[in-house]
Write a protein that holds these residues in place. Structure first.
Motif, short mmCIF file in Angstrom:
data_model
loop_
_atom_site.label_atom_id
_atom_site.label_comp_id
_atom_site.label_asym_id
_atom_site.label_seq_id
_atom_site.Cartn_x
_atom_site.Cartn_y
_atom_site.Cartn_z
N LYS A 135 -0.95 5.33 -7.21
CA LYS A 135 -0.74 6.45 -6.29
C LYS A 135 0.71 6.46 -5.81
O LYS A 135 1.25 5.43 -5.45
N HIS B 146 4.01 8.55 -3.53
CA HIS B 146 4.25 9.24 -2.27
C HIS B 146 4.95 10.57 -2.51
O HIS B 146 5.37 11.23 -1.57
N THR C 125 -18.07 8.13 -0.41
CA THR C 125 -16.71 8.54 -0.80
C THR C 125 -16.77 9.51 -1.97
O THR C 125 -16.07 10.53 -1.98
N THR D 28 -7.96 5.01 -4.28
CA THR D 28 -7.47 3.64 -4.06
C THR D 28 -6.60 3.16 -5.22
O THR D 28 -6.32 1.97 -5.33
N CYS E 206 0.54 13.23 -6.91
CA CYS E 206 -0.27 12.86 -5.75
C CYS E 206 -0.04 13.77 -4.54
O CYS E 206 -0.94 13.94 -3.71
N ARG F 288 -6.35 12.58 -2.18
CA ARG F 288 -5.37 11.50 -2.11
C ARG F 288 -5.76 10.42 -1.12
O ARG F 288 -5.59 9.23 -1.39
N ASP F 289 -6.28 10.81 0.03
CA ASP F 289 -6.62 9.82 1.06
C ASP F 289 -7.84 8.98 0.69
O ASP F 289 -8.07 7.92 1.27
N LEU F 290 -8.60 9.43 -0.33
CA LEU F 290 -9.80 8.70 -0.75
C LEU F 290 -9.55 7.86 -1.99
O LEU F 290 -10.36 7.00 -2.34
#
Length: 218
Positions: A215, A217, A12, A211, A201, A207-209
Motif C-alpha cells: 500500500k 501513500h 471487514t 493490510t 491507493c 484503502r483503510d481496510l
C-alpha cells in the motif's frame, strides 16, 4: 507474485463489498457480446489478450457470425482475418470452429448451461465457463483471472496459492449476497485501482481496510 496477505475477517470483507456495491451496484464485464454463444467466443479469445483488443476484433465478426452455424459457414480462414490482431489467433480460431461444430451437432446450436459441458468444449477452461455461467445465466460462479488473483492475495480478501484456492476462498469468505457480482468488482478494482506494478491507493475506496505491505501513500 504478490505476497499473500492474511485472510481478512468476515466483517471487514462485508464492509469491503458493501463499499463496492455502493460505488457500482451492477458491475458488468467489459467483453462485448450479443448472446451466450458470442460470450463464449469472446471469453475464449480473451486468453492472454485484452478485452479492448478482443472487442475491436469481434465488432465486425459478431455482426455476421453470432451463432455456431454462421461461424461454421464463415469458415476458419475468414475467422482468422477478423481475429489476427489477437495473440494465439490461429489456435483460437481452430478451437472456435471445433466448439461451434460441437454446439451444432450435440446441442442444437445452443450453449449449454452446465460447467461440465462448457469445459468439455475446445478452448473453454474453467475460468471461461465461470464467466459464461455468471454473466449469462447469473450463476454466482467466480472466474479468477490475474487481476482477482492479485487483488485477492494483496488485500487478504481471498488469498490462495493458485486460482483454484482463490476461487474457493471467494466462495467461502465473501457473503452470499455479494457472490453474484464479486468477481466483477474484484476484476475492475484490479484493472483500474489495485494495479499490478503500482496500485493507485489514493483512489482506493477500501484503502483503510487493506493490510497490504504494498500500500502506498500516493
Amino acid at each position: 507474485m504478490t505476497k499473500p496477505a492474511k485472510q481478512l475477517d468476515y466483517h471487514t470483507i462485508h464492509e469491503i463489498f458493501s463499499r463496492f456495491e455502493a460505488s457500482d451496484p451492477a458491475p458488468e464485464g467489459e467483453l462485448n457480446h450479443v448472446n451466450a454463444y458470442t460470450l463464449v467466443v469472446a471469453v475464449a479469445l480473451s486468453a492472454q489478450a485484452t478485452d479492448v483488443g478482443v472487442n475491436k476484433a469481434t465488432e465486425a465478426l459478431f455482426k455476421i457470425a453470432d451463432t455456431p452455424q454462421k461461424m461454421l459457414d464463415l469458415g476458419e480462414e475468414k475467422l482468422i482475418a477478423h481475429i489476427k490482431t489477437i495473440g494465439l489467433y490461429r489456435n483460437k480460431a481452430k478451437n472456435v470452429m471445433k466448439l461451434s461444430r460441437i454446439l451444432v451437432d450435440e446441442y442444437g446450436g445452443e450453449v449449454p448451461s452446465s460447467r461440465a459441458a462448457l469445459t468439455a468444449l475446445p478452448g473453454v477452461g474453467r475460468k471461461t465457463a465461470n464467466v459464461v455461467l455468471n454473466m449469462w445465466w447469473k450463476h454466482p460462479s467466480q472466474a479468477v483471472d490475474t487481476h482477482i488473483f492479485r487483488v485477492g492475495n494483496r488485500t487478504g480478501i481471498c488469498p490462495g496459492k493458485n486460482v483454484d484456492v482463490v476461487e474457493r476462498a471467494i466462495e467461502d469468505h465473501i457473503p452470499v449476497r455479494f457472490q453474484q457480482h464479486a468477481h466483477h468488482w474484484l476484476i475492475l478494482h484490479g484493472r483500474y485501482v489495485c494495479k499490478a506494478r503500482k496500485p493507485v491507493c489514493a483512489n482506493c475506496i477500501i484503502r483503510d481496510l487493506c493490510t497490504s505491505e504494498e500500500k502506498t501513500h500516493e
